[in-house]
Design a protein around this motif. Structure first.
Motif, PDB file in Angstrom:
ATOM      1  N   ILE A  50     -12.071  -1.704  -1.980  1.00  0.00           N
ATOM      2  CA  ILE A  50     -12.293  -1.715  -3.430  1.00  0.00           C
ATOM      3  C   ILE A  50     -11.715  -2.990  -4.042  1.00  0.00           C
ATOM      4  N   LEU A  51     -10.502  -3.331  -3.640  1.00  0.00           N
ATOM      5  CA  LEU A  51      -9.832  -4.507  -4.208  1.00  0.00           C
ATOM      6  C   LEU A  51     -10.546  -5.797  -3.812  1.00  0.00           C
ATOM      7  N   TRP A  52     -10.959  -5.887  -2.562  1.00  0.00           N
ATOM      8  CA  TRP A  52     -11.641  -7.100  -2.119  1.00  0.00           C
ATOM      9  C   TRP A  52     -12.997  -7.249  -2.806  1.00  0.00           C
ATOM     10  N   ASN A  53     -13.678  -6.128  -3.080  1.00  0.00           N
ATOM     11  CA  ASN A  53     -14.946  -6.186  -3.818  1.00  0.00           C
ATOM     12  C   ASN A  53     -14.725  -6.652  -5.256  1.00  0.00           C
ATOM     13  N   ILE A  54     -13.598  -6.247  -5.854  1.00  0.00           N
ATOM     14  CA  ILE A  54     -13.258  -6.728  -7.200  1.00  0.00           C
ATOM     15  C   ILE A  54     -13.059  -8.242  -7.185  1.00  0.00           C
ATOM     16  N   ILE A  55     -12.383  -8.728  -6.155  1.00  0.00           N
ATOM     17  CA  ILE A  55     -12.169 -10.168  -6.027  1.00  0.00           C
ATOM     18  C   ILE A  55     -13.499 -10.901  -5.876  1.00  0.00           C
ATOM     19  N   LYS A  56     -14.342 -10.420  -4.986  1.00  0.00           N
ATOM     20  CA  LYS A  56     -15.631 -11.086  -4.756  1.00  0.00           C
ATOM     21  C   LYS A  56     -16.513 -11.048  -6.006  1.00  0.00           C
ATOM     22  N   ARG A  57     -16.428  -9.954  -6.757  1.00  0.00           N
ATOM     23  CA  ARG A  57     -17.268  -9.804  -7.948  1.00  0.00           C
ATOM     24  C   ARG A  57     -16.849 -10.749  -9.076  1.00  0.00           C
ATOM     25  N   ASN A  58     -15.575 -11.110  -9.119  1.00  0.00           N
ATOM     26  CA  ASN A  58     -15.067 -11.886 -10.262  1.00  0.00           C
ATOM     27  C   ASN A  58     -14.684 -13.323  -9.924  1.00  0.00           C
TER      28      ASN A  58
ATOM     29  N   SER B  96      12.604  -1.535  -6.775  1.00  0.00           N
ATOM     30  CA  SER B  96      11.967  -1.367  -8.079  1.00  0.00           C
ATOM     31  C   SER B  96      10.482  -1.158  -7.882  1.00  0.00           C
ATOM     32  N   ARG B  97       9.855  -0.483  -8.852  1.00  0.00           N
ATOM     33  CA  ARG B  97       8.444  -0.146  -8.713  1.00  0.00           C
ATOM     34  C   ARG B  97       7.582  -1.390  -8.627  1.00  0.00           C
ATOM     35  N   GLN B  98       7.970  -2.441  -9.308  1.00  0.00           N
ATOM     36  CA  GLN B  98       7.148  -3.636  -9.320  1.00  0.00           C
ATOM     37  C   GLN B  98       7.192  -4.361  -7.980  1.00  0.00           C
ATOM     38  N   ARG B  99       8.296  -4.207  -7.198  1.00  0.00           N
ATOM     39  CA  ARG B  99       8.501  -5.005  -6.000  1.00  0.00           C
ATOM     40  C   ARG B  99       8.401  -4.182  -4.714  1.00  0.00           C
ATOM     41  N   SER B 100       8.117  -2.870  -4.815  1.00  0.00           N
ATOM     42  CA  SER B 100       8.090  -2.026  -3.637  1.00  0.00           C
ATOM     43  C   SER B 100       6.805  -2.215  -2.854  1.00  0.00           C
ATOM     44  N   HIS B 101       6.764  -1.632  -1.644  1.00  0.00           N
ATOM     45  CA  HIS B 101       5.574  -1.722  -0.810  1.00  0.00           C
ATOM     46  C   HIS B 101       4.432  -0.935  -1.434  1.00  0.00           C
ATOM     47  N   TYR B 102       3.252  -1.212  -0.927  1.00  0.00           N
ATOM     48  CA  TYR B 102       2.038  -0.618  -1.485  1.00  0.00           C
ATOM     49  C   TYR B 102       1.953   0.880  -1.185  1.00  0.00           C
ATOM     50  N   THR B 103       1.520   1.649  -2.182  1.00  0.00           N
ATOM     51  CA  THR B 103       1.069   3.026  -2.002  1.00  0.00           C
ATOM     52  C   THR B 103      -0.214   3.180  -2.812  1.00  0.00           C
ATOM     53  N   HIS B 104      -0.904   4.295  -2.586  1.00  0.00           N
ATOM     54  CA  HIS B 104      -2.168   4.500  -3.301  1.00  0.00           C
ATOM     55  C   HIS B 104      -1.960   4.527  -4.817  1.00  0.00           C
ATOM     56  N   ARG B 105      -0.768   4.917  -5.251  1.00  0.00           N
ATOM     57  CA  ARG B 105      -0.495   4.974  -6.701  1.00  0.00           C
ATOM     58  C   ARG B 105      -0.580   3.594  -7.353  1.00  0.00           C
TER      59      ARG B 105
ATOM     60  N   MET C  40       0.251  -5.162   0.555  1.00  0.00           N
ATOM     61  CA  MET C  40      -0.029  -4.412   1.777  1.00  0.00           C
ATOM     62  C   MET C  40       0.428  -5.178   3.015  1.00  0.00           C
ATOM     63  N   ASP C  41       1.175  -4.497   3.902  1.00  0.00           N
ATOM     64  CA  ASP C  41       1.446  -5.072   5.206  1.00  0.00           C
ATOM     65  C   ASP C  41       0.351  -4.612   6.174  1.00  0.00           C
ATOM     66  N   ASN C  42       0.477  -4.934   7.455  1.00  0.00           N
ATOM     67  CA  ASN C  42      -0.587  -4.604   8.413  1.00  0.00           C
ATOM     68  C   ASN C  42      -0.830  -3.106   8.514  1.00  0.00           C
ATOM     69  N   GLN C  43       0.241  -2.313   8.451  1.00  0.00           N
ATOM     70  CA  GLN C  43       0.082  -0.866   8.501  1.00  0.00           C
ATOM     71  C   GLN C  43      -0.615  -0.345   7.256  1.00  0.00           C
ATOM     72  N   ASP C  44      -0.256  -0.918   6.097  1.00  0.00           N
ATOM     73  CA  ASP C  44      -0.898  -0.503   4.840  1.00  0.00           C
ATOM     74  C   ASP C  44      -2.388  -0.802   4.864  1.00  0.00           C
ATOM     75  N   LEU C  45      -2.750  -1.964   5.435  1.00  0.00           N
ATOM     76  CA  LEU C  45      -4.159  -2.351   5.476  1.00  0.00           C
ATOM     77  C   LEU C  45      -4.982  -1.342   6.257  1.00  0.00           C
ATOM     78  N   LYS C  46      -4.364  -0.722   7.271  1.00  0.00           N
ATOM     79  CA  LYS C  46      -5.061   0.312   8.029  1.00  0.00           C
ATOM     80  C   LYS C  46      -5.046   1.645   7.274  1.00  0.00           C
ATOM     81  N   LYS C  47      -3.888   1.998   6.746  1.00  0.00           N
ATOM     82  CA  LYS C  47      -3.733   3.285   6.080  1.00  0.00           C
ATOM     83  C   LYS C  47      -4.541   3.372   4.793  1.00  0.00           C
ATOM     84  N   TYR C  48      -4.613   2.255   4.070  1.00  0.00           N
ATOM     85  CA  TYR C  48      -5.299   2.245   2.769  1.00  0.00           C
ATOM     86  C   TYR C  48      -6.525   1.341   2.825  1.00  0.00           C
ATOM     87  N   SER C  49      -7.297   1.478   3.890  1.00  0.00           N
ATOM     88  CA  SER C  49      -8.462   0.594   4.084  1.00  0.00           C
ATOM     89  C   SER C  49      -9.479   0.756   2.962  1.00  0.00           C
ATOM     90  N   CYS C  50      -9.628   1.980   2.429  1.00  0.00           N
ATOM     91  CA  CYS C  50     -10.579   2.186   1.324  1.00  0.00           C
ATOM     92  C   CYS C  50     -10.137   1.433   0.075  1.00  0.00           C
TER      93      CYS C  50
END
Length: 335
Positions: free
Chosen positions: A286-294, A222-231, A272-282
């Motif tokens: 962005i996400l970690w900056n959102i966390i730090k900001r809030n 299901s879309r809610q439970r699948s692995h991470y993609t840029h979408r 994100m798994d370890n491969q996702d963290l490398k593939k989607y590092s940008c």
């Protein structure tokens, strides 16, 4: 409003043959009988079409609409166009509803000031395991049969704080006039989030019922439970879209919006798994900056969920600790 108005039930379908019969059977078992079912087949390539035809022949209240595959948002919008009733509700094609779903959601509309009614959601897995919403444990005001009469602002605040009200288009009943100038955005994940915010902002009164009448199926793929993609970043884009609305109409809800930003960013990073963290590092940056900001605002916000405040605290010690705690929680929350 008349005592027994017609209700439109819109069900988008795409390759749902494994579950569709359960869904339609739960609809036909309703205690309230005056409804139409608009099944929008969104270009299915499995046996969904055969099942739909069988049910259409069995019950004249079921109408099948065929379209090319454009996604659930487009299918819901098609269902809105075909609806004949003054009240409308949405289901997903793999979910089920309790027999009093329509009966309960309809009750508040006998008061002409109500524009939306909401029932609670229970999640379940194919293996039968149930997820209990921990937010409601010990909440005595949410006893069965209780109704909260909320303003649009109050309902939006609960949704952003992720307390009791889910952003899903499902498990709600709407006056169809609310959709005169609102539609679900095509080709986006989390397509109902922005639409629900828009609908809440258009109404002055929303009834939240404490019945649990909607059962949301969690399945593999299901879309809610699948692995991470840029979408998946569509969720952050959806939050960006409601920024101006919150700032201009509900500035008191800015803390709630910050809480939602933090929770959304955490949820996406945890996909994100370890491969996702490398593939989607940008995306991760962005996400970690959102966390730090809030995180500071959320940690000191007494209205934020305890989980969100703890996540804000743990984030100070880095992503690794957050990942360990999250993995532990995901493992035990269905036990």
């Amino acid at each position: 409003m008349e005592d027994d108005p017609l209700i439109s039930i819109v069900i988008p379908v795409f390759n749902a043959s494994r579950y569709l019969s359960f869904t339609l059977d739960s609809v036909l078992a309703q205690t309230y009988k005056k409804f139409e079912v608009i099944v929008v087949d969104d270009g299915s390539t499995d046996d969904s079409g055969k099942i739909e035809k069988q049910y259409e022949l069995k019950d004249k209240r079921i109408c099948i609409v065929q379209q090319e595959n454009h996604g659930p948002a487009s299918a819901r919008n098609t269902g809105i166009r075909y609806a004949n009733a003054g009240l409308i509700t949405f289901m997903d094609s793999d979910d089920v509803i309790g027999p009093q779903y329509i009966e309960h959601l309809l009750m508040p509309f006998h008061d002409n000031g109500i524009d939306i009614s909401i029932t609670d959601i229970m999640e379940f897995r194919d293996n039968g395991l149930i997820r209990v919403d921990l937010n409601r444990i010990g909440n005595k005001s949410r006893q069965k049969g209780f109704m909260d009469n909320l303003s649009g602002s109050e309902a939006l605040g609960k949704m952003l704080y992720q307390r009791d009200i889910d952003p899903s288009a499902c498990a709600k009943m709407y006056r169809i006039q609310l959709f005169d100038d609102v539609r679900f955005p095509d080709n986006q994940l989390y397509e109902d989030f922005v639409t629900t915010v828009q609908l809440f902002s258009k109404t002055s009164r929303i009834a939240h019922l404490s019945y649990t009448d909607y059962y949301y199926r969690i399945r593999n793929g299901s879309r809610q439970r699948s692995h991470y993609t840029h979408r998946n970043m569509d969720l952050i884009k959806a939050l960006y879209k409601i920024n101006d609305l919150v700032i201009n109409q509900y500035p008191n809800l800015l803390p709630a919006l910050k809480s939602k930003y933090l929770s959304a960013a955490f949820n996406l990073i945890m996909k994100m798994d370890n491969q996702d963290l490398k593939k989607y590092s940008c995306d991760q940056i962005i996400l970690w900056n959102i966390i730090k900001r809030n995180r500071k605002a959320v940690f000191f916000d007494s209205k934020a969920r305890p989980r969100a405040r703890l996540a804000a605290l743990f984030s100070v010690f880095g992503l690794r600790l957050v990942s360990i705690v999250y993995s532990w929680y995901e493992h035990y929350k269905y036990c």
